[in-house]
Write an enzyme that holds these catalytic residues in place. Structure first.
Site, PDB file in Angstrom:
ATOM      1  N   ALA A 154       3.838  -6.270  -7.757  1.00 17.30           N
ATOM      2  CA  ALA A 154       3.454  -5.302  -6.917  1.00 17.30           C
ATOM      3  C   ALA A 154       4.550  -4.920  -5.966  1.00 17.30           C
ATOM      4  CB  ALA A 154       2.256  -5.656  -6.202  1.00 17.30           C
TER       5      ALA A 154
ATOM      6  N   MET B 238       7.046  -2.823  -7.758  1.00 19.75           N
ATOM      7  CA  MET B 238       6.749  -1.564  -8.090  1.00 19.75           C
ATOM      8  C   MET B 238       6.519  -0.477  -6.764  1.00 19.75           C
ATOM      9  SD  MET B 238       3.925  -1.750 -11.169  1.00 19.75           S
ATOM     10  CE  MET B 238       4.349  -2.883 -12.617  1.00 19.75           C
ATOM     11  N   LYS B 239       6.175  -1.119  -5.567  1.00 16.44           N
ATOM     12  CA  LYS B 239       6.218  -0.547  -4.404  1.00 16.44           C
ATOM     13  C   LYS B 239       7.479   0.119  -4.137  1.00 16.44           C
ATOM     14  CE  LYS B 239       5.075   1.512  -0.362  1.00 16.44           C
ATOM     15  NZ  LYS B 239       4.734   0.681   0.543  1.00 16.44           N
ATOM     16  N   ALA B 240       8.434  -0.580  -4.084  1.00 20.17           N
ATOM     17  CA  ALA B 240       9.862  -0.326  -3.773  1.00 20.17           C
ATOM     18  C   ALA B 240      10.302   0.753  -4.879  1.00 20.17           C
ATOM     19  CB  ALA B 240      10.877  -1.590  -3.918  1.00 20.17           C
TER      20      ALA B 240
ATOM     21  N   VAL C 284       0.728  -1.164  -0.020  1.00 23.83           N
ATOM     22  CA  VAL C 284      -0.025  -0.094  -0.226  1.00 23.83           C
ATOM     23  C   VAL C 284       0.846   1.210   0.049  1.00 23.83           C
ATOM     24  CG1 VAL C 284      -1.825  -1.210   1.196  1.00 23.83           C
ATOM     25  CG2 VAL C 284      -0.060   0.267   2.515  1.00 23.83           C
TER      26      VAL C 284
END
Length: 301
Positions: free
Chosen positions: A175, A178-180, A129
């Site tokens: 995901a 991409m969050k990192a 998130v």
């Protein structure tokens, strides 16, 4: 009624669970290794009705869906794979269950765990998130989700109670990657904004006016819009996201250089600087205190 387990009641997990517990069609078992973290839940209207404590991971053995919201891959791996004194979710959950990792885990570990869980008949979705504690509290988080589209659709109603935006990022592991990378881009913006503000103040430029200039010009980014005037200029440094967690996310992003074969010198610089700041500042430091670290480095020069 869906039977759901929720593991990890930290700064983000607790408000996320409080929103999820408002759903009428979900019965939730909440677990944390620190039982004191459940105390706040006792005032929730669902407590004792559709929201109950789980003293052990084994209490989640008949849950159809389990969400983990844990600080790093080491803790997440232990919960999924188990410890010497406690079996993990991979061994406990029934075949056909879905495990949703909503923490900011290392994508390499996510890719390792997915086939192990698949062999146990458990589907893994990575769904980290973005939005920090404020958006966790009001249920408006942005949720990135990696996994099969059909699997994601089955859990979309659950995730909708915690976030306002849900983006399917692709296959499992995408995901978390991409969050990192997202957090790296944010950190680079905060790094640049902090350095620019320190230069401006050394030249006796007005900090408030400089912030206005940035936010009306091409230098605008989420750090200039949501961190400078709010937490850095007034020196409150309480943006709601720990500097240690940002340092961890940057280490994760930095590891993607090797995984992808793409060198990224600015990413290396950010990861190194945040690591040094983590060592220099208190363990409770907020991510906006990177400004304080850079200020101290200037003063020591």
């Amino acid at each position: 009624m869906l039977k759901l387990g929720f593991v990890g009641l930290g700064m983000m997990g607790l408000p996320m669970l409080e929103n999820l517990a408002g759903a009428r069609d979900v019965a939730i078992l909440a677990h944390d290794r620190d039982p004191a973290r459940l105390d706040r839940l006792k005032s929730h209207p669902a407590w004792g009705v559709t929201l109950r404590p789980a003293a052990r991971l084994a209490d989640l053995a008949d849950c159809t869906v389990v969400i983990t919201m844990l600080p790093n891959s080491a803790v997440t791996n232990a919960v999924i794979e188990g410890r010497a004194d406690e079996p993990g979710l991979a061994a406990l959950l029934p075949r056909g269950a879905t495990l949703i990792d909503m923490g900011s885990s290392n994508p390499a570990e996510t890719l390792r765990l997915a086939p192990l869980l698949r062999e146990a008949g458990v589907t893994l979705i990575d769904a980290p998130v973005s939005g920090a504690v404020a958006k966790a509290a009001n249920g408006t988080l942005a949720i990135m989700a990696g996994g099969d589209a059909a699997d994601l659709e089955r859990v979309r109603p659950v995730l909708s109670h915690m976030g306002a935006t849900l983006i399917h990022t692709g296959a499992v592991g995408s995901a978390h990657a991409m969050k990192a990378l997202n957090n790296y881009v944010y950190a680079a913006g905060l790094f640049a904004a902090s350095e620019a503000m320190l230069i401006a103040q050394a030249m006796d430029l007005d900090a408030d006016i400089f912030t206005q200039v940035l936010n009306a010009s091409s230098g605008r980014n989420v750090a200039t819009e949501t961190k400078l005037a709010q937490f850095i200029v007034p020196r409150t440094f309480n943006g709601g996201f720990a500097l240690a967690l940002m340092a961890k996310d940057l280490r994760t992003a930095d590891s993607l250089q090797q995984l992808s074969g793409m060198p990224a010198p600015l990413l290396s610089l950010c990861a190194s600087t945040w690591g040094q700041a983590q060592e220099a500042l208190p363990a409770t430091a907020d991510n906006t205190e990177i400004y304080r670290y850079l200020e101290a480095q200037r003063d020591a020069a």
